[in-house]
Motif scaffolding. Sequence first.
Motif, PDB file in Angstrom:
ATOM      1  N   ILE A 256     -15.134  26.148  -1.454  1.00 25.15           N
ATOM      2  CA  ILE A 256     -16.308  25.609  -1.878  1.00 25.15           C
ATOM      3  C   ILE A 256     -17.268  26.133  -2.442  1.00 25.15           C
ATOM      4  N   ALA A 312      -7.146  15.862   6.155  1.00 22.25           N
ATOM      5  CA  ALA A 312      -8.325  15.864   5.478  1.00 22.25           C
ATOM      6  C   ALA A 312      -8.322  17.079   4.215  1.00 22.25           C
ATOM      7  N   GLY A 316      -9.861  16.442   0.716  1.00 23.40           N
ATOM      8  CA  GLY A 316     -10.810  17.876   0.036  1.00 23.40           C
ATOM      9  C   GLY A 316     -10.824  17.998  -1.103  1.00 23.40           C
ATOM     10  N   ALA A 319     -10.390  14.896  -4.281  1.00 23.18           N
ATOM     11  CA  ALA A 319     -11.115  14.689  -4.913  1.00 23.18           C
ATOM     12  C   ALA A 319     -12.424  16.144  -5.067  1.00 23.18           C
ATOM     13  N   LEU A 320     -12.240  17.606  -5.177  1.00 21.38           N
ATOM     14  CA  LEU A 320     -12.530  18.182  -5.715  1.00 21.38           C
ATOM     15  C   LEU A 320     -12.103  18.392  -6.846  1.00 21.38           C
ATOM     16  N   LEU A 352     -17.631  13.557  -1.260  1.00 22.97           N
ATOM     17  CA  LEU A 352     -16.800  13.431  -0.236  1.00 22.97           C
ATOM     18  C   LEU A 352     -15.973  14.551   0.177  1.00 22.97           C
ATOM     19  N   SER A 353     -15.448  15.402  -1.393  1.00 22.30           N
ATOM     20  CA  SER A 353     -15.136  16.912  -0.448  1.00 22.30           C
ATOM     21  C   SER A 353     -16.425  18.064  -0.469  1.00 22.30           C
ATOM     22  N   LEU A 356     -15.606  16.787   3.588  1.00 20.68           N
ATOM     23  CA  LEU A 356     -14.433  17.540   4.220  1.00 20.68           C
ATOM     24  C   LEU A 356     -14.301  18.684   4.340  1.00 20.68           C
ATOM     25  N   CYS A 357     -15.071  19.687   3.308  1.00 21.53           N
ATOM     26  CA  CYS A 357     -14.444  20.566   3.617  1.00 21.53           C
ATOM     27  C   CYS A 357     -15.353  21.278   4.347  1.00 21.53           C
TER      28      CYS A 357
END
Length: 432
Positions: A256, A312, A316, A319-320, A352-353, A356-357
Amino acid sequence: MIGDNVFYIALSWAAVQSGTPSQAGLVMAVSAVPRALLMLGGGVVADRFGPRRVVIGSDAVRCAAVLTVAALLFVAGPGLWLLALLAVVFGIVDAVFMPAVGALPARVTGRDQLARVQGMRGLAVRFANVAGAPLGGLGVALGGSATAFALAGLLIAVSVPLLISVRMREPVSAVGDGASTADVVADADDTPGDPEDVPARVDESGTPARVPDGRDGPAVAPERPAPAPATAWRDLRDGLRYIRGHRVLAPLIVAIALGDLGFVGPLNVGLALLADQRGWGASGMGLVVAAFGAGAGAAALLLAWRGTLPRAGSAGAAALLCGSVAIGALAYVPGVGAAVGVALAIGLLAGLSGALCGALLQTQSEPAYLGRVTAVAGIVSLGLAPLSMPLTAAAIGWWGTGPVFVASAVVCGLGGVVALGVRDLRRAELPR
């Protein structure tokens, strides 16, 4: 959130009217410093006193501070010292407010609904961004910054009774989804042979059996030392030790942090400089920003509707990674139309990422540690990442938009690499 958006519009307008552009920028950035320095302590406060009480109290303080400044501005001209003081107060209160907000969902709903709540929260953020700026501009147009501050204070005031009306429930433990509390919250001064390390034995009736003490005579149960009194520093150390020992939370927070560091600069100050260099104008930049918001809103809506997504952790991370590629590509698109399409993809993938995170943070954390977990995760995105914007602007002045956007994309992509490289995080699932 709408009140916050109106507040920052009012603050920026008042700062520009009262000083030079550099002074106005300093006023806008000063709130990030106490937020970054004090957020860990804010997480301790949220976990120790309960997130509901902390959220209500800090929200009331924010409301009182904004309305006080509005009243002062109605009778006197705005001074930079007053605006800077208000920004600092907001930063201090946010350092307590934000970790408490992050700890609330686990006490409002069940673990199987936490991802859906995260999606709904994302929708609220997007709606606030869309509605807050025009309301702030309307307040400034009708009565200047004082009216805009008053409007922000009233909006925040409405949220206080709403928060009071929220009913809490007993949170469900997340032990089993990573490291157990017993595994990672041992005393820092554990030593072999400590009486607390003697394993408990239970007889058939469920009564703890006595353990021989090594001397002649009847068996006796070892005396356990009285636990050390809880202190804020001890709570902070326990929280950091809990995160460090968790097989999912530790790499998740690193991912993150890297994603936020690579994302904030280009998509804020970098986008404005890119639009100016390419001649897109304010309208073109507005279209790009709107496309990003639409993509992020669509991602939040998807999670709010579905409630969960399979795999998930992997989703995630993917997506990142894809979002980081799109960030680098944004600096090289030929025109506004292509930039709008890329920004839409960035918003969808980043939204989205991020959702989900955030949902994994909620579902993987023990409720007793959620305030501290949220604080650690938010230090970079809410405290340090905003401070990177002046560095991004300076770097673009030295090397141009292309290299800086690509470098930021690499930093962001490293977050996806970390998430894919850690098995427990890659395989993490959201509750169904």
